[in-house]
Write an enzyme that holds these catalytic residues in place. Structure first.
Site, PDB file in Angstrom:
ATOM      1  N   TYR A 130     -15.481  -1.425   6.797  1.00  0.00           N
ATOM      2  CA  TYR A 130     -15.481  -2.736   6.147  1.00  0.00           C
ATOM      3  C   TYR A 130     -14.347  -3.570   6.719  1.00  0.00           C
ATOM      4  O   TYR A 130     -13.193  -3.132   6.745  1.00  0.00           O
ATOM      5  CB  TYR A 130     -15.303  -2.602   4.635  1.00  0.00           C
ATOM      6  CG  TYR A 130     -15.592  -3.922   3.951  1.00  0.00           C
ATOM      7  CD1 TYR A 130     -16.868  -4.198   3.463  1.00  0.00           C
ATOM      8  CD2 TYR A 130     -14.618  -4.911   3.864  1.00  0.00           C
ATOM      9  CE1 TYR A 130     -17.163  -5.419   2.898  1.00  0.00           C
ATOM     10  CE2 TYR A 130     -14.912  -6.137   3.306  1.00  0.00           C
ATOM     11  CZ  TYR A 130     -16.180  -6.388   2.815  1.00  0.00           C
ATOM     12  OH  TYR A 130     -16.471  -7.619   2.259  1.00  0.00           O
ATOM     13  N   GLN A 191     -22.189  -5.657  -1.769  1.00  0.00           N
ATOM     14  CA  GLN A 191     -23.542  -5.436  -1.231  1.00  0.00           C
ATOM     15  C   GLN A 191     -23.495  -4.749   0.132  1.00  0.00           C
ATOM     16  O   GLN A 191     -24.366  -3.927   0.454  1.00  0.00           O
ATOM     17  CB  GLN A 191     -24.326  -6.754  -1.182  1.00  0.00           C
ATOM     18  CG  GLN A 191     -23.720  -7.865  -0.324  1.00  0.00           C
ATOM     19  CD  GLN A 191     -22.691  -8.729  -1.079  1.00  0.00           C
ATOM     20  OE1 GLN A 191     -22.154  -8.305  -2.110  1.00  0.00           O
ATOM     21  NE2 GLN A 191     -22.414  -9.911  -0.560  1.00  0.00           N
ATOM     22  N   ASN A 214     -11.687  -6.932  -1.020  1.00  0.00           N
ATOM     23  CA  ASN A 214     -11.237  -7.512  -2.292  1.00  0.00           C
ATOM     24  C   ASN A 214     -11.595  -6.567  -3.447  1.00  0.00           C
ATOM     25  O   ASN A 214     -12.029  -5.430  -3.231  1.00  0.00           O
ATOM     26  CB  ASN A 214     -11.864  -8.896  -2.484  1.00  0.00           C
ATOM     27  CG  ASN A 214     -13.397  -8.845  -2.557  1.00  0.00           C
ATOM     28  OD1 ASN A 214     -13.984  -7.800  -2.843  1.00  0.00           O
ATOM     29  ND2 ASN A 214     -14.028  -9.964  -2.291  1.00  0.00           N
ATOM     30  N   SER A 237      -0.374  -4.399  -1.714  1.00  0.00           N
ATOM     31  CA  SER A 237       0.622  -3.849  -0.797  1.00  0.00           C
ATOM     32  C   SER A 237       2.020  -3.866  -1.425  1.00  0.00           C
ATOM     33  O   SER A 237       2.296  -4.652  -2.337  1.00  0.00           O
ATOM     34  CB  SER A 237       0.611  -4.691   0.472  1.00  0.00           C
ATOM     35  OG  SER A 237       1.287  -4.047   1.509  1.00  0.00           O
ATOM     36  N   GLN A 259       6.029  -8.284   2.884  1.00  0.00           N
ATOM     37  CA  GLN A 259       5.009  -7.821   1.936  1.00  0.00           C
ATOM     38  C   GLN A 259       4.617  -8.925   0.977  1.00  0.00           C
ATOM     39  O   GLN A 259       3.441  -9.092   0.646  1.00  0.00           O
ATOM     40  CB  GLN A 259       5.505  -6.601   1.142  1.00  0.00           C
ATOM     41  CG  GLN A 259       5.653  -5.358   1.976  1.00  0.00           C
ATOM     42  CD  GLN A 259       4.400  -5.000   2.743  1.00  0.00           C
ATOM     43  OE1 GLN A 259       3.332  -4.865   2.166  1.00  0.00           O
ATOM     44  NE2 GLN A 259       4.514  -4.878   4.060  1.00  0.00           N
ATOM     45  N   HIS A 262       1.634 -11.172   1.713  1.00  0.00           N
ATOM     46  CA  HIS A 262       0.255 -10.670   1.778  1.00  0.00           C
ATOM     47  C   HIS A 262      -0.610 -11.232   0.656  1.00  0.00           C
ATOM     48  O   HIS A 262      -1.743 -11.644   0.877  1.00  0.00           O
ATOM     49  CB  HIS A 262       0.227  -9.141   1.694  1.00  0.00           C
ATOM     50  CG  HIS A 262       0.282  -8.466   3.031  1.00  0.00           C
ATOM     51  ND1 HIS A 262      -0.642  -8.693   4.006  1.00  0.00           N
ATOM     52  CD2 HIS A 262       1.159  -7.568   3.542  1.00  0.00           C
ATOM     53  CE1 HIS A 262      -0.338  -7.953   5.086  1.00  0.00           C
ATOM     54  NE2 HIS A 262       0.755  -7.269   4.824  1.00  0.00           N
ATOM     55  N   GLU A 327       4.287   2.521  -0.901  1.00  0.00           N
ATOM     56  CA  GLU A 327       3.460   2.513   0.313  1.00  0.00           C
ATOM     57  C   GLU A 327       4.367   2.498   1.549  1.00  0.00           C
ATOM     58  O   GLU A 327       4.174   3.281   2.471  1.00  0.00           O
ATOM     59  CB  GLU A 327       2.580   1.257   0.276  1.00  0.00           C
ATOM     60  CG  GLU A 327       1.650   1.123   1.464  1.00  0.00           C
ATOM     61  CD  GLU A 327       0.939  -0.235   1.472  1.00  0.00           C
ATOM     62  OE1 GLU A 327       1.356  -1.147   0.714  1.00  0.00           O
ATOM     63  OE2 GLU A 327      -0.020  -0.384   2.246  1.00  0.00           O
ATOM     64  N   HIS A 328       5.335   1.564   1.576  1.00  0.00           N
ATOM     65  CA  HIS A 328       6.268   1.433   2.696  1.00  0.00           C
ATOM     66  C   HIS A 328       7.692   1.605   2.186  1.00  0.00           C
ATOM     67  O   HIS A 328       8.060   0.980   1.188  1.00  0.00           O
ATOM     68  CB  HIS A 328       6.179   0.038   3.333  1.00  0.00           C
ATOM     69  CG  HIS A 328       4.800  -0.347   3.787  1.00  0.00           C
ATOM     70  ND1 HIS A 328       4.039  -1.280   3.110  1.00  0.00           N
ATOM     71  CD2 HIS A 328       4.065   0.064   4.845  1.00  0.00           C
ATOM     72  CE1 HIS A 328       2.873  -1.418   3.748  1.00  0.00           C
ATOM     73  NE2 HIS A 328       2.859  -0.628   4.795  1.00  0.00           N
ATOM     74  N   ASP A 361       2.965  -2.133  11.184  1.00  0.00           N
ATOM     75  CA  ASP A 361       1.681  -2.759  10.859  1.00  0.00           C
ATOM     76  C   ASP A 361       0.814  -2.971  12.092  1.00  0.00           C
ATOM     77  O   ASP A 361      -0.406  -3.098  11.986  1.00  0.00           O
ATOM     78  CB  ASP A 361       1.906  -4.134  10.215  1.00  0.00           C
ATOM     79  CG  ASP A 361       2.295  -4.019   8.757  1.00  0.00           C
ATOM     80  OD1 ASP A 361       2.009  -2.973   8.148  1.00  0.00           O
ATOM     81  OD2 ASP A 361       2.874  -4.990   8.233  1.00  0.00           O
ATOM     82  N   GLU A 415     -17.988  39.238 -14.226  1.00  0.00           N
ATOM     83  CA  GLU A 415     -18.310  37.842 -14.525  1.00  0.00           C
ATOM     84  C   GLU A 415     -19.748  37.674 -15.034  1.00  0.00           C
ATOM     85  O   GLU A 415     -20.187  36.547 -15.274  1.00  0.00           O
ATOM     86  CB  GLU A 415     -18.079  36.965 -13.282  1.00  0.00           C
ATOM     87  CG  GLU A 415     -16.596  36.794 -12.938  1.00  0.00           C
ATOM     88  CD  GLU A 415     -16.343  35.763 -11.832  1.00  0.00           C
ATOM     89  OE1 GLU A 415     -17.307  35.280 -11.224  1.00  0.00           O
ATOM     90  OE2 GLU A 415     -15.153  35.464 -11.583  1.00  0.00           O
ATOM     91  N   HIS A 420     -25.272  38.426  -7.803  1.00  0.00           N
ATOM     92  CA  HIS A 420     -24.120  38.453  -6.901  1.00  0.00           C
ATOM     93  C   HIS A 420     -23.756  39.898  -6.566  1.00  0.00           C
ATOM     94  O   HIS A 420     -23.564  40.258  -5.400  1.00  0.00           O
ATOM     95  CB  HIS A 420     -22.896  37.783  -7.548  1.00  0.00           C
ATOM     96  CG  HIS A 420     -22.922  36.296  -7.590  1.00  0.00           C
ATOM     97  ND1 HIS A 420     -23.819  35.592  -8.335  1.00  0.00           N
ATOM     98  CD2 HIS A 420     -22.150  35.361  -6.972  1.00  0.00           C
ATOM     99  CE1 HIS A 420     -23.599  34.289  -8.181  1.00  0.00           C
ATOM    100  NE2 HIS A 420     -22.587  34.119  -7.349  1.00  0.00           N
TER     101      HIS A 420
END
Lengths: 429, 429
Positions: A130, A191, A214, A237, A259, A262, A327-328, A361, A415, A420
């Protein structure tokens, strides 16, 4: 104004816990919308894609085309500046080199009882990628998602991207050309994710879907997890900078704002042991903001989610840093290694004063798709492993089943699983 | 009667596709119930757990105890037969040995431009282990889930298990003692998963939740994916046996029934190139069924979901085998390796006539928690990696940022991210 905390304050523990627990993720109730979109694409296929794309992206797939061809990508690559082309190619080469080293080793051995056992790694057959349209159409993201799949050996990569009013960023197409992507669909949103997961008459289904998007895209991936593999549940982020007073406040301010710019929900946090330096960085942020074309977003993010945390020393900071599991994480101090050994949870770490997060990045090599929202406690950045899976295997003979089979029979009987037990017992002499 | 297909038949392709696409997973609409349970546990914590446990398990947590102590587990271990104890200890030792080899390597190097880059693996802090109660309370599952976490270095393992009417299988407690589990909560169902993910006053939150469960447990894990890590979305068990006419039909029948006896939704499929052998196995299944204490479940599963597929030869079978991407795949032929090289998608492969799948369920070493429902296309069995995560890192100096920084600046500017560009550009000489 960003949050200011001081570990010497009486209410620090409470205030810090509130910061850790704050949710910045979109609270929009997109879940029901997404469920409906997935259901309709599954039932109606291409017709649903054409309708949604016409409504949401004002692009008529049937009249103006479903795909972008490799020739169009090649033309876009030829149209960009040599400087940008060189930059993209440097990035692609370095990302490839880093990810080549992630390829896992197969194992195959015979143990002391004569049992042969091991594991083989194989790539998935098809990956869906994506790529967002509009403001967040980043060629760097395309490289970061496509190259690990290529290195894993995935033979088919199907890219989907919305093309609002038919438009698509030529830099994204140039990056697609460099990455060798040959299948690009002009569909986006939940979609597109549904089409990749279920397949339609036009778009064959894939096994794994990665890439940013998004809230609708993220929710679609979350709902389809299990039908396909996904990279991760991604949120806004974030950066956490641990910096002493020897840093240039302007550098650290730029790092924090990298950051903040963003998204309004992004988060930038500074830990420092020096109150005057904290003030200097705060001032440098205010000085940098008006220079940015991204000022509106960055200012909102910094004011709403930014934080400056004053600690007595960095020994005190590190457990707090681990709780945030950012994250960073930049460690802009004299001896970053000493702090790094104390890091238990972070997506990616940037060591020393000359390693701004932004270099990671784009061109350094490690992946920039990283766990957000404290998920570095349990998950990793995107890697070659996300496009591969492991098949374990066993081989026994009369002797080795004689050695370990009776224990299996005993446990199966205990068991309450007699078939088995029989499947092993029948083979024992 | 199980399905019978013959690849020579005109409608084979259609019938096989229907088999591949058939969903065996519970269609109960548990999603809404689970959402409500998660919400209530998050809001009310221990009080919600006590109420649900009283209603669903008829166990009063506050009156009769929230936990099972290590001493109780030890006592259970001391109470079981030497044969079973030895079997559990053999299993634990072999599972440990196999998983020790999965521990990933850190990387740390300096490339030709002087950039230091690499990755470090660390364990999660806490893992939650779900162990079912009732019929599916399997000590083998406990070992298969707990040992990889232990090998990963997880310092806290919190086990949850329902104890209907207060009862708990002593073999499960014995296995917990062998695995060194010290924190066991008498709660089960979606409410237990919620408690592990969100935490309550009594139960501290964990980072990863693994372990099998019913449809409510599976749905709770699916809904909480992202709040915590989970092992996988699990469905009914399945086995695919590729067998030639040289096998003993009774052995193959037992292998097929070893999956059928798990659950009415389990699936067992035989591929063979010999019609007479297919008939012999079908007959052997009917002969074995009345001998099983699990006959009712096994007969239902075999009749509803079983299949015998006759192929011209095994070359024809292997692409079909890959489409099914089975959890368990037995290759009971003279040269299993020749077929194994053609396997692209399978959870675990069992090579040759002397390797019944059940030996892998208990004592061989590889994990028995494997992807079901064609998810071997994109996911792997449970491993040490499920309890670890990777932190990438970078370190640049004045020279190396000079080498790669300008490309990062060019890309950041092209992407419209000026603070990214500034954070690098400020550091360039």
């Amino acid at each position: 104004m960003p949050l200011r905390l001081d570990s010497r304050d009486a209410d620090f523990a409470t205030a810090f816990t509130a910061l850790v627990d704050a949710r910045r993720e979109a609270d929009e109730d997109v879940s029901r919308d997404v469920t409906a979109i997935l259901k309709r694409v599954r039932a109606e296929g291409d017709a649903a894609l054409a309708d949604y794309t016409s409504r949401f992206d004002r692009h008529d797939l049937n009249a103006s085309g479903w795909t972008v061809s490799p020739a169009e990508c090649r033309a876009a690559l030829d149209s960009i500046s040599t400087q940008l082309r060189d930059a993209l190619e440097l990035a692609a080469a370095r990302i490839t080199a880093y990810h080549e080293k992630q390829k896992p080793q197969d194992s195959d051995e015979i143990d002391a009882t004569g049992v042969r056992l091991g594991a083989r790694w194989r790539s998935v057959d098809a990956a869906g990628l994506y790529v967002p349209g509009g403001r967040a159409a980043y060629p760097s993201s395309l490289l970061m998602n496509a190259i690990p799949a290529k290195v894993a050996g995935v033979s088919r990569i199907a890219m989907v991207t919305p093309t609002p009013n038919g438009d698509i960023n030529p830099l994204v197409l140039a990056a697609a050309s460099i990455a060798g992507i040959e299948e690009i669909w002009r569909v986006g949103g939940a979609q597109a994710v549904a089409a990749l997961a279920y397949g339609t008459k036009s778009i064959k289904p894939v096994d794994v879907i990665t890439g940013p998007g998004n809230a609708w895209v993220a929710e679609a991936k979350r709902q389809l997890y299990g039908v396909v593999g996904i990279d991760m549940v991604a949120g806004p982020s974030e950066i956490l900078v641990v910096a002493d007073a020897k840093n240039d406040p302007a550098w650290i301010a730029a790092d924090l704002l990298s950051q903040s710019e963003h998204d309004p929900t992004s988060q930038s946090i500074l830990f420092t042991d020096d109150a005057a330096f904290a003030d200097a960085v705060a001032k440098a942020v205010e000085q940098r903001l008006p220079l940015l074309s991204t000022q509106a977003v960055a200012a909102t993010s910094w004011a709403n989610n930014g934080a400056i945390i004053l600690v007595r020393d960095f020994e005190e900071a590190m457990p707090l840093v681990n709780r945030l599991a950012a994250e960073h994480l930049e460690l802009a101090v004299d001896d970053p290694e000493a702090l790094f050994t104390q890091v238990r949870h972070a997506g990616s770490v940037f060591l020393g004063r000359m390693t701004p997060e932004a270099v990671g990045d784009y061109v350094a090599g490690p992946n920039h798709v990283l766990p957000t929202g404290r998920r570095a406690r349990f998950s990793s950045g995107l890697s070659v492993l996300d496009f591969m899976k492991r098949t374990s295997f066993l081989s026994l003979d009369q002797n080795s089943i004689g050695a370990i089979g009776p224990a299996a029979v005993a446990l199966a009987e205990a068991e309450g699983l007699p078939a088995h037990a029989a499947s092993v017992a029948l083979r024992l002499k």
